[in-house]
Write a protein that holds these residues in place. Structure first.
Motif, PDB file in Angstrom:
ATOM      1  N   MET A   1     -36.464  31.327  64.078  1.00  0.00           N
ATOM      2  CA  MET A   1     -37.161  31.374  65.343  1.00  0.00           C
ATOM      3  C   MET A   1     -36.367  32.237  66.331  1.00  0.00           C
ATOM      4  N   LEU A   2     -37.078  33.116  67.025  1.00  0.00           N
ATOM      5  CA  LEU A   2     -36.424  33.969  68.008  1.00  0.00           C
ATOM      6  C   LEU A   2     -36.125  33.175  69.268  1.00  0.00           C
ATOM      7  N   LYS A   3     -34.911  33.323  69.738  1.00  0.00           N
ATOM      8  CA  LYS A   3     -34.531  32.672  70.988  1.00  0.00           C
ATOM      9  C   LYS A   3     -33.525  33.558  71.703  1.00  0.00           C
ATOM     10  N   ASN A   4     -33.225  33.204  72.909  1.00  0.00           N
ATOM     11  CA  ASN A   4     -32.261  33.958  73.692  1.00  0.00           C
ATOM     12  C   ASN A   4     -30.919  33.963  72.967  1.00  0.00           C
ATOM     13  N   GLY A   5     -30.395  35.139  72.661  1.00  0.00           N
ATOM     14  CA  GLY A   5     -29.119  35.248  71.959  1.00  0.00           C
ATOM     15  C   GLY A   5     -29.239  35.437  70.460  1.00  0.00           C
ATOM     16  N   THR A   6     -30.465  35.602  69.953  1.00  0.00           N
ATOM     17  CA  THR A   6     -30.656  35.807  68.517  1.00  0.00           C
ATOM     18  C   THR A   6     -30.036  37.141  68.085  1.00  0.00           C
ATOM     19  N   ILE A   7     -29.266  37.097  66.994  1.00  0.00           N
ATOM     20  CA  ILE A   7     -28.670  38.296  66.406  1.00  0.00           C
ATOM     21  C   ILE A   7     -29.600  38.776  65.296  1.00  0.00           C
ATOM     22  N   LEU A   8     -29.953  40.066  65.357  1.00  0.00           N
ATOM     23  CA  LEU A   8     -30.933  40.623  64.428  1.00  0.00           C
ATOM     24  C   LEU A   8     -30.337  41.748  63.589  1.00  0.00           C
ATOM     25  N   GLU A   9     -30.736  41.775  62.323  1.00  0.00           N
ATOM     26  CA  GLU A   9     -30.437  42.912  61.453  1.00  0.00           C
ATOM     27  C   GLU A   9     -31.694  43.786  61.427  1.00  0.00           C
ATOM     28  N   ILE A  10     -31.526  45.060  61.774  1.00  0.00           N
ATOM     29  CA  ILE A  10     -32.653  45.971  61.933  1.00  0.00           C
ATOM     30  C   ILE A  10     -32.586  47.041  60.838  1.00  0.00           C
TER      31      ILE A  10
ATOM     32  N   PHE B   1     -31.579  54.499  55.437  1.00  0.00           N
ATOM     33  CA  PHE B   1     -30.304  54.893  56.027  1.00  0.00           C
ATOM     34  C   PHE B   1     -29.423  53.700  56.386  1.00  0.00           C
ATOM     35  N   GLY B   2     -29.842  52.494  56.042  1.00  0.00           N
ATOM     36  CA  GLY B   2     -28.993  51.336  56.277  1.00  0.00           C
ATOM     37  C   GLY B   2     -29.546  50.408  57.342  1.00  0.00           C
ATOM     38  N   TYR B   3     -28.621  49.838  58.135  1.00  0.00           N
ATOM     39  CA  TYR B   3     -28.990  48.774  59.070  1.00  0.00           C
ATOM     40  C   TYR B   3     -28.238  48.925  60.383  1.00  0.00           C
ATOM     41  N   ALA B   4     -28.916  48.492  61.445  1.00  0.00           N
ATOM     42  CA  ALA B   4     -28.301  48.360  62.764  1.00  0.00           C
ATOM     43  C   ALA B   4     -28.401  46.892  63.147  1.00  0.00           C
ATOM     44  N   TYR B   5     -27.708  46.508  64.207  1.00  0.00           N
ATOM     45  CA  TYR B   5     -27.656  45.105  64.608  1.00  0.00           C
ATOM     46  C   TYR B   5     -27.795  45.004  66.118  1.00  0.00           C
ATOM     47  N   GLY B   6     -28.511  43.987  66.544  1.00  0.00           N
ATOM     48  CA  GLY B   6     -28.710  43.820  67.978  1.00  0.00           C
ATOM     49  C   GLY B   6     -28.801  42.360  68.374  1.00  0.00           C
ATOM     50  N   LYS B   7     -28.648  42.124  69.667  1.00  0.00           N
ATOM     51  CA  LYS B   7     -28.763  40.786  70.242  1.00  0.00           C
ATOM     52  C   LYS B   7     -29.968  40.765  71.166  1.00  0.00           C
TER      53      LYS B   7
ATOM     54  N   TYR C   1     -25.504  46.519  68.933  1.00  0.00           N
ATOM     55  CA  TYR C   1     -24.075  46.508  68.617  1.00  0.00           C
ATOM     56  C   TYR C   1     -23.638  47.872  68.090  1.00  0.00           C
ATOM     57  N   ASN C   2     -22.416  48.197  68.335  1.00  0.00           N
ATOM     58  CA  ASN C   2     -21.853  49.454  67.845  1.00  0.00           C
ATOM     59  C   ASN C   2     -21.426  49.259  66.385  1.00  0.00           C
ATOM     60  N   LEU C   3     -22.415  48.999  65.557  1.00  0.00           N
ATOM     61  CA  LEU C   3     -22.182  48.738  64.139  1.00  0.00           C
ATOM     62  C   LEU C   3     -23.400  49.184  63.347  1.00  0.00           C
ATOM     63  N   TYR C   4     -23.172  50.063  62.414  1.00  0.00           N
ATOM     64  CA  TYR C   4     -24.192  50.465  61.449  1.00  0.00           C
ATOM     65  C   TYR C   4     -23.611  50.222  60.067  1.00  0.00           C
ATOM     66  N   SER C   5     -24.456  49.824  59.123  1.00  0.00           N
ATOM     67  CA  SER C   5     -23.978  49.661  57.753  1.00  0.00           C
ATOM     68  C   SER C   5     -24.961  50.354  56.814  1.00  0.00           C
ATOM     69  N   ALA C   6     -24.430  50.921  55.747  1.00  0.00           N
ATOM     70  CA  ALA C   6     -25.257  51.636  54.781  1.00  0.00           C
ATOM     71  C   ALA C   6     -26.072  50.671  53.924  1.00  0.00           C
ATOM     72  N   LYS C   7     -25.577  49.452  53.769  1.00  0.00           N
ATOM     73  CA  LYS C   7     -26.299  48.448  52.975  1.00  0.00           C
ATOM     74  C   LYS C   7     -26.200  47.108  53.677  1.00  0.00           C
ATOM     75  N   GLN C   8     -27.012  46.174  53.225  1.00  0.00           N
ATOM     76  CA  GLN C   8     -26.968  44.842  53.822  1.00  0.00           C
ATOM     77  C   GLN C   8     -25.606  44.223  53.551  1.00  0.00           C
TER      78      GLN C   8
ATOM     79  N   LYS D   1     -35.513  55.346  66.323  1.00  0.00           N
ATOM     80  CA  LYS D   1     -34.518  55.707  67.345  1.00  0.00           C
ATOM     81  C   LYS D   1     -33.114  55.363  66.859  1.00  0.00           C
ATOM     82  N   LEU D   2     -32.937  54.173  66.313  1.00  0.00           N
ATOM     83  CA  LEU D   2     -31.622  53.757  65.823  1.00  0.00           C
ATOM     84  C   LEU D   2     -31.197  54.573  64.601  1.00  0.00           C
ATOM     85  N   THR D   3     -32.165  54.992  63.796  1.00  0.00           N
ATOM     86  CA  THR D   3     -31.848  55.867  62.661  1.00  0.00           C
ATOM     87  C   THR D   3     -31.325  57.205  63.166  1.00  0.00           C
ATOM     88  N   PHE D   4     -32.014  57.792  64.137  1.00  0.00           N
ATOM     89  CA  PHE D   4     -31.536  59.044  64.732  1.00  0.00           C
ATOM     90  C   PHE D   4     -30.135  58.858  65.319  1.00  0.00           C
ATOM     91  N   ASP D   5     -29.942  57.764  66.061  1.00  0.00           N
ATOM     92  CA  ASP D   5     -28.629  57.504  66.674  1.00  0.00           C
ATOM     93  C   ASP D   5     -27.533  57.457  65.612  1.00  0.00           C
TER      94      ASP D   5
END
Length: 196
Positions: free
Chosen positions: A1-10, A16-22, A43-50, A157-161
């Motif tokens: 369930m989405l709530k305030n402060g949920t950490i997401l893998e995008i 091209f991998g994954y980005a992460y956000g709050k 977050y300033n974090l990208y990963s090539a795989k999960q 957008k995050l892929t371009f970034d």
């Protein structure tokens, strides 16, 4: 369930991998009317795989300067779904509404547009009437762009970034058809390119 402060893998596009956000629900006072807005701080974090991460892993990872305004709550099922990693407490810094940059003709940009030459404004408190003109784009290029994005465009957008951050030219992965068929893709490319 989405709530305030949920950490997401995008999941990023083009495998091209994954980005992460709050995900944050911020109460904004605009002209004495309180409105709750969704913001995703990336977050300033990208990963090539999960990778197997837990919420506590994000406590020492900084946010990127650009926050994102999603049009809707992220989809957690179906194609292009995002994954919930967990949640973290909302910290006082999380409740600070970030400034955004805005240019009303940006929606007409294509991937050849030099958007740094356009007239730009700084938007405060997510209130477009609370703005000030900026003389030098470089002073605000680090801010997120004041535009609500569909989930698919956020991923592009995050892929371009990520590609620009790694010194990779996205035009080696995206085709002319991509830019013609995905509404808003050229705009995302122009924005990401200008933020490097």
């Amino acid at each position: 369930m989405l709530k305030n402060g949920t950490i997401l893998e995008i999941p990023l596009k083009k495998d091209f991998g994954y980005a992460y956000g709050k995900l944050l629900y911020l109460d904004i006072d605009i002209n004495n009317i309180i409105d709750t807005e969704l913001i995703i701080k990336i977050y300033n974090l990208y990963s090539a795989k999960q990778i197997n991460l837990i919420p506590e892993d994000f406590k020492n990872i900084d946010y990127k300067p650009q926050s994102i305004l999603p049009m809707d709550k992220p989809k957690l099922r179906g194609k292009n779904k995002w994954k919930i990693i967990g949640s973290l407490d909302v910290l006082p810094d999380d409740e600070i509404v970030p400034e955004f940059k805005s240019n009303y003709s940006i929606i007409n940009a294509d991937y050849n547009t030099d958007i740094s030459s356009l007239d730009w404004f700084t938007i405060r408190n997510l209130d477009p009437t609370n703005n000030s003109k900026v003389n030098n784009y470089n002073d605000i290029k680090h801010l997120g762009t004041y535009i609500q994005l569909r989930q698919e465009l956020i991923a592009h957008k995050l892929t371009f970034d990520s590609m620009f951050q790694k010194g990779i030219n996205p035009l080696h992965f995206y085709t002319k058809d991509d830019f013609e068929n995905i509404i808003g893709l050229s705009m995302m490319y122009a924005i990401s390119k200008s933020e490097v």
